[in-house]
Scaffold this active site. Structure first.
Site, PDB file in Angstrom:
ATOM      1  N   LYS A  46       0.814  -1.215   0.000  1.00 59.22           N
ATOM      2  CA  LYS A  46       0.000   0.000   0.000  1.00 59.22           C
ATOM      3  C   LYS A  46       0.852   1.271   0.000  1.00 59.22           C
ATOM      4  CE  LYS A  46      -0.946   0.512   4.972  1.00 59.22           C
ATOM      5  NZ  LYS A  46      -2.008   0.655   5.981  1.00 59.22           N
ATOM      6  N   ARG A  93      -9.063   7.764   5.368  1.00 58.05           N
ATOM      7  CA  ARG A  93     -10.013   6.653   5.241  1.00 58.05           C
ATOM      8  C   ARG A  93     -10.484   6.196   6.622  1.00 58.05           C
ATOM      9  NH1 ARG A  93      -9.185   1.449   6.157  1.00 58.05           N
ATOM     10  NH2 ARG A  93      -6.943   1.817   6.284  1.00 58.05           N
ATOM     11  N   ARG A  94      -9.539   6.029   7.539  1.00 54.26           N
ATOM     12  CA  ARG A  94      -9.901   5.599   8.892  1.00 54.26           C
ATOM     13  C   ARG A  94     -10.658   6.694   9.636  1.00 54.26           C
ATOM     14  NH1 ARG A  94      -3.979   2.877   9.797  1.00 54.26           N
ATOM     15  NH2 ARG A  94      -4.477   0.808   8.930  1.00 54.26           N
ATOM     16  N   ARG A 139       1.253  10.070  14.603  1.00 52.39           N
ATOM     17  CA  ARG A 139       2.307   9.703  13.657  1.00 52.39           C
ATOM     18  C   ARG A 139       3.244   8.705  14.290  1.00 52.39           C
ATOM     19  NH1 ARG A 139       4.080  13.138   9.855  1.00 52.39           N
ATOM     20  NH2 ARG A 139       5.498  11.420   9.398  1.00 52.39           N
ATOM     21  N   CYS A 196      -2.690   7.458   0.938  1.00 53.91           N
ATOM     22  CA  CYS A 196      -3.083   7.596   2.339  1.00 53.91           C
ATOM     23  C   CYS A 196      -3.931   8.847   2.570  1.00 53.91           C
ATOM     24  CB  CYS A 196      -1.843   7.646   3.223  1.00 53.91           C
ATOM     25  SG  CYS A 196      -0.951   6.080   3.274  1.00 53.91           S
TER      26      CYS A 196
END
Length: 299
Positions: free
Chosen positions: A84, A132-133, A150, A243
């Protein structure tokens, strides 16, 4: 005659664990082989301050470009990446030599209190930097507070303990690969929190003219995983995925068929659909699915 292969990888604990897994697979499947792992620090590893969701740099490129340069310069024979993290197109001269069997691609939550997402009190703080999360959790629990976090897996787990977080969202595959799956509080169902395209898969990259390495990598390639990853990455390409794109995709093979599920967040709504077709037409099916979802958004 014994041959030595040098594997290039990021220096993070997870990246090294993935390189060790690749080394193990190669040694189990190839005779008279010596394998060395070489750690390479990338721009993404050096920069722990930038908020890439608002930055114009390519996040994926920041985690692979130094390793790809080492490949092209002949300093290493192959590179192990999280699929990914990979840009949609490899640089000229490089190719994907193998995609081993994928690990569990679902997302998980770890909470300090040991309760599930649904059981968390209103106002609880959840850590994730993936859009997305973020959108997935907001759709399930709009009463929670979501803050960016992070760092690698171990850094995020430490921040969960020491900073103002009640829970963090991570990929199950990474947790399993570094031996920390027992920390998982809840594993999210695919239809509840859809994974990122290619999540849980490894990308073994090499030079396209290196026939010896390509021959060895073919021994650890998993054909069905390659088919589903190709489909998921094709879906991602339609949306310019990364991302910083609030998008998910999950493909599975059943016999001769492939089923592809996709979702995209736009505004305050989730748009999702799924298609099934011949497994050898996964890329075309993924494009069709992405266009269906795009039509819902624009319709």
């Amino acid at each position: 005659m014994q041959k030595k292969l040098i594997i290039g990888t990021r220096a993070s604990i997870l990246a090294v664990a993935q390189a060790e897994l690749t080394k193990k697979m190669l040694l189990e499947n190839c005779d008279n082989l010596e394998v060395e792992i070489r750690k390479i620090v990338t721009s993404g590893d050096k920069d722990q301050r930038t908020n890439w969701n608002k930055d114009n740099k390519s996040l994926k490129d920041m985690f692979v470009k130094e390793i790809e340069r080492a490949l092209l310069d002949g300093e290493i024979h192959l590179a192990v990446h999280s699929m990914k993290d990979m840009p949609a197109v490899s640089p000229e001269g490089l190719t994907i030599g193998a995609v081993p069997m994928r690990e569990d691609n679902r997302d998980i939550i770890i909470t300090n209190s040991g309760v599930t997402l649904d059981e968390l009190p209103a106002g609880s703080v959840i850590g994730t930097s993936s859009l997305r999360r973020v959108e997935s959790i907001k759709s399930l629990r709009p009463d929670l507070v979501i803050e960016p976090i992070r760092g690698n897996i171990h850094t995020r787990i430490e921040k969960l303990k020491t900073e103002n977080f009640d829970g963090i969202i991570l990929a199950y595959a990474g947790l399993k690969r570094v031996g920390l799956k027992e920390l998982t509080t809840e594993v999210f169902d695919i239809d509840r929190v859809m994974p990122a395209p290619a999540q849980g898969a490894l990308c073994i990259q090499c030079r396209e003219d290196d026939s010896f390495t390509l021959e060895l990598l073919d021994k650890i390639n998993h054909k069905e995983t390659s088919l589903v990853i190709d489909a998921e990455r094709e879906f991602s390409k339609v949306f310019g995925g990364g991302c910083t794109t609030p998008m998910g995709c999950h493909a599975t093979i059943d016999g001769e068929n492939i089923k592809i599920k996709g979702m995209y967040f736009h505004g305050d709504k989730i748009y999702k659909d799924e298609l099934t077709g011949n497994k050898n037409n996964g890329k075309e099916l993924a494009i069709e699915l992405a266009e269906l979802i795009r039509g819902q958004i624009n319709g």
